[in-house]
Design a protein around this motif. Structure first.
Motif, mmCIF file in Angstrom:
data_model
loop_
_atom_site.group_PDB
_atom_site.id
_atom_site.type_symbol
_atom_site.label_atom_id
_atom_site.label_comp_id
_atom_site.label_asym_id
_atom_site.label_seq_id
_atom_site.Cartn_x
_atom_site.Cartn_y
_atom_site.Cartn_z
ATOM 1 N N GLY A 23 24.375 61.440 68.665
ATOM 2 C CA GLY A 23 25.093 61.104 67.234
ATOM 3 C C GLY A 23 24.414 59.895 66.212
ATOM 4 O O GLY A 23 24.167 60.360 64.624
ATOM 5 N N ASN A 24 23.660 59.242 66.731
ATOM 6 C CA ASN A 24 23.204 57.733 65.939
ATOM 7 C C ASN A 24 22.174 58.932 65.924
ATOM 8 O O ASN A 24 21.152 58.626 67.017
ATOM 9 C CB ASN A 24 23.070 56.805 67.161
ATOM 10 C CG ASN A 24 23.214 55.510 65.690
ATOM 11 O OD1 ASN A 24 22.496 55.700 64.937
ATOM 12 N ND2 ASN A 24 23.324 54.607 66.433
ATOM 13 N N LEU A 25 21.500 58.652 64.504
ATOM 14 C CA LEU A 25 20.332 58.785 64.422
ATOM 15 C C LEU A 25 18.992 57.992 64.180
ATOM 16 O O LEU A 25 17.763 58.667 64.702
ATOM 17 C CB LEU A 25 19.969 59.766 62.799
ATOM 18 C CG LEU A 25 21.090 60.827 62.263
ATOM 19 C CD1 LEU A 25 20.479 61.143 61.112
ATOM 20 C CD2 LEU A 25 20.578 62.151 63.351
ATOM 21 N N GLY A 196 34.605 58.699 78.385
ATOM 22 C CA GLY A 196 33.751 57.945 77.327
ATOM 23 C C GLY A 196 33.999 59.271 76.204
ATOM 24 O O GLY A 196 33.459 60.253 76.715
ATOM 25 N N ARG A 197 33.895 58.111 74.726
ATOM 26 C CA ARG A 197 34.381 59.300 73.368
ATOM 27 C C ARG A 197 33.207 58.997 72.197
ATOM 28 O O ARG A 197 33.059 57.549 72.393
ATOM 29 C CB ARG A 197 35.573 59.030 73.491
ATOM 30 C CG ARG A 197 36.697 60.052 72.124
ATOM 31 C CD ARG A 197 37.502 60.067 71.795
ATOM 32 N NE ARG A 197 38.251 60.791 70.842
ATOM 33 C CZ ARG A 197 38.063 59.700 69.511
ATOM 34 N NH1 ARG A 197 37.490 58.870 69.042
ATOM 35 N NH2 ARG A 197 38.268 60.488 68.337
ATOM 36 N N GLU A 198 33.119 59.957 72.063
ATOM 37 C CA GLU A 198 32.092 59.785 71.223
ATOM 38 C C GLU A 198 30.983 58.722 71.360
ATOM 39 O O GLU A 198 30.704 57.555 70.307
ATOM 40 C CB GLU A 198 33.041 59.754 69.526
ATOM 41 C CG GLU A 198 33.813 60.253 68.885
ATOM 42 C CD GLU A 198 33.105 61.598 68.770
ATOM 43 O OE1 GLU A 198 32.644 62.368 69.309
ATOM 44 O OE2 GLU A 198 33.098 61.451 67.027
ATOM 45 N N ARG A 202 30.552 56.270 65.489
ATOM 46 C CA ARG A 202 30.906 55.265 64.779
ATOM 47 C C ARG A 202 32.867 54.819 65.053
ATOM 48 O O ARG A 202 33.561 54.171 65.503
ATOM 49 C CB ARG A 202 31.409 55.834 63.247
ATOM 50 C CG ARG A 202 31.825 55.160 62.518
ATOM 51 C CD ARG A 202 32.555 54.905 60.926
ATOM 52 N NE ARG A 202 33.006 54.616 60.199
ATOM 53 C CZ ARG A 202 34.158 54.472 59.103
ATOM 54 N NH1 ARG A 202 33.354 56.127 58.912
ATOM 55 N NH2 ARG A 202 34.629 53.927 58.968
ATOM 56 N N PHE A 203 32.922 56.178 65.788
ATOM 57 C CA PHE A 203 34.369 55.787 66.623
ATOM 58 C C PHE A 203 34.510 56.114 68.544
ATOM 59 O O PHE A 203 34.999 56.776 68.621
ATOM 60 C CB PHE A 203 35.318 56.935 65.427
ATOM 61 C CG PHE A 203 35.788 56.513 64.639
ATOM 62 C CD1 PHE A 203 36.254 55.770 64.537
ATOM 63 C CD2 PHE A 203 35.861 57.281 64.009
ATOM 64 C CE1 PHE A 203 36.825 55.101 62.713
ATOM 65 C CE2 PHE A 203 35.520 56.984 62.321
ATOM 66 C CZ PHE A 203 36.169 56.491 61.673
ATOM 67 N N GLU A 204 33.024 55.325 68.599
ATOM 68 C CA GLU A 204 33.071 55.359 69.824
ATOM 69 C C GLU A 204 34.097 54.478 70.639
ATOM 70 O O GLU A 204 34.387 53.524 70.770
ATOM 71 C CB GLU A 204 31.332 54.854 70.155
ATOM 72 C CG GLU A 204 31.434 54.743 71.764
ATOM 73 C CD GLU A 204 30.141 54.384 72.024
ATOM 74 O OE1 GLU A 204 29.361 53.570 71.282
ATOM 75 O OE2 GLU A 204 29.577 53.837 73.366
ATOM 76 N N THR A 205 34.847 55.439 72.022
ATOM 77 C CA THR A 205 35.709 54.714 72.895
ATOM 78 C C THR A 205 35.589 54.823 74.604
ATOM 79 O O THR A 205 35.014 55.722 74.869
ATOM 80 C CB THR A 205 37.185 54.964 72.678
ATOM 81 O OG1 THR A 205 37.024 56.173 72.283
ATOM 82 C CG2 THR A 205 37.714 54.689 71.142
ATOM 83 N N ARG A 226 39.960 65.085 69.176
ATOM 84 C CA ARG A 226 38.632 65.200 68.610
ATOM 85 C C ARG A 226 38.292 64.549 69.144
ATOM 86 O O ARG A 226 38.404 63.797 69.437
ATOM 87 C CB ARG A 226 39.073 64.986 67.073
ATOM 88 C CG ARG A 226 39.499 66.113 66.568
ATOM 89 C CD ARG A 226 39.297 66.131 64.722
ATOM 90 N NE ARG A 226 40.114 64.798 64.571
ATOM 91 C CZ ARG A 226 40.860 64.449 63.869
ATOM 92 N NH1 ARG A 226 41.859 65.235 63.437
ATOM 93 N NH2 ARG A 226 41.157 63.409 63.533
ATOM 94 N N GLY A 227 36.652 65.509 69.584
ATOM 95 C CA GLY A 227 35.371 64.415 69.813
ATOM 96 C C GLY A 227 35.166 64.798 71.027
ATOM 97 O O GLY A 227 34.823 66.080 71.264
ATOM 98 N N GLU A 228 33.978 64.199 71.140
ATOM 99 C CA GLU A 228 33.285 64.618 72.257
ATOM 100 C C GLU A 228 33.204 63.717 73.356
ATOM 101 O O GLU A 228 33.243 62.366 73.188
ATOM 102 C CB GLU A 228 31.738 64.266 72.312
ATOM 103 C CG GLU A 228 31.114 65.713 70.923
ATOM 104 C CD GLU A 228 29.767 65.939 70.752
ATOM 105 O OE1 GLU A 228 29.531 67.160 71.237
ATOM 106 O OE2 GLU A 228 29.317 65.039 70.262
#
Ligand code: SAM
Length: 290
Positions: A23-25, A196-198, A202-205, A226-228
């Motif tokens: 996710g984070n490059l 754990g999501r994302e 940016r929208f990590e929760t 939505r999301g991973e």
């Protein structure tokens, strides 16, 4: 041709298994980028996706696709390139190849051919999740994606029920609610869990609670469409599970000879537990048997 030695064929190239960001490059290591820039060819799960990533780093190494459906067919050509002395890299769309991603067959073939393979470790959603969830990490079992169908999913969960190790799953957004429900039913609603999501995005929760609580949160509106997602579930408490398994085994044997009320009465006496509790369990076992 860079060479680390250690394997048989000293003229051969090396297969580098390279982790890329989830996710984070900025999570790509310098070594990952320099490896991808220097190899002769990159085998990528999705060449368009990887080309986009490489473009951000100004890397234009040639790509070849390697995914679930063509991996076997790609192997002879890639082995030939390694034997000819070319270094190669393997990447997946995100994270560490082979972890719920293609590459296992290629790596096996490369090692079987005594050709060198080296990891370029880095991001992995499983490890990222374990590093922040606060659940035991001394023993964990990664079970990838659970089956999509409820019956198969429950059977897969039942196999893990008595395991005293943190259970780790990847899950698609549209199934998170159903998985939490099934896990609560099969493993017990009181088990501690973490969703754990994302991760790294940016929208990590992060959501923490018992399986029953998390299932209820999703049912009453926690957004998971939505999301991973990574789902972690605390391992079995050995003592509690052993007792439960013993009770079930005893009841199953008694139910072959006795009606549920008598079976519950005998089991309650043998196990020293309340008759009502064993009657409930006996009814469940009898119903499941039908
Ligand atoms: N090889 C990858 C790795 O090392 O994590 C996993 C590939 S698997 C096909 C993709 C799944 O990993 C997603 O459906 C999700 O369950 C999980 N995943 C990947 N990136 C994630 C992220 N940033 N946050 C949460 N889960 C993630």
């Amino acid at each position: 041709m860079a060479h680390n030695g250690g394997d048989d064929d000293s003229e051969a190239g090396i297969l580098y298994v390279v982790a890329t960001p989830i996710g984070n490059l900025e999570d790509a290591s310098d070594r990952a980028r320099s490896t991808l820039a220097s190899v002769a060819l990159i085998a990528a799960e999705d060449t368009r996706h990887t080309r986009g990533l490489l473009a951000k780093w100004g890397i234009d190494t040639p790509l070849v696709s390697l995914h679930e459906h063509n991996e076997e067919g790609r192997i002879p050509g890639l082995l030939a390139r390694l034997r000819a002395g070319d270094d190669l890299a393997l990447v997946s769309d995100a994270g560490t190849p082979l972890l719920a991603d293609p590459g296992y067959r290629l790596v096996r073939a490369v090692t079987a051919a005594d050709l060198p393979v080296r990891p370029v470790p880095g991001p992995c959603a499983l490890i990222a999740a374990l590093s922040v969830a606060g659940l035991a990490t001394d023993r964990f079992l990664f079970a990838g994606f659970l089956p999509a169908r409820t019956a198969a999913r429950k059977a897969a969960l039942a196999e893990l029920r008595t395991l005293p190790a943190t259970l780790a799953f990847y899950e698609a957004p549209h199934r998170v609610g159903a998985v939490l429900r099934d896990a609560a039913e099969v493993l017990g609603g009181e088990r501690e869990a973490w969703l754990g999501r994302e991760l790294t995005k940016r929208f990590e929760t992060h959501h923490r609670g018992s399986l029953a609580e998390l299932a209820e949160q999703v049912r009453t509106g926690l957004a998971v469409e939505r999301g991973e997602f990574v789902l972690l579930i605390a391992g079995a408490d050995g003592e509690v599970e052993r007792t439960a398994v013993e009770a079930e085994a005893l009841l199953d044997a008694l139910l072959e000879e006795l009606p549920a009320s008598r079976a519950a009465k005998v089991a309650a006496r043998v196990l020293g537990r309340p008759r009502q509790e064993l009657y409930r369990l006996a009814m469940q076992r009898a119903a499941a048997d039908r």
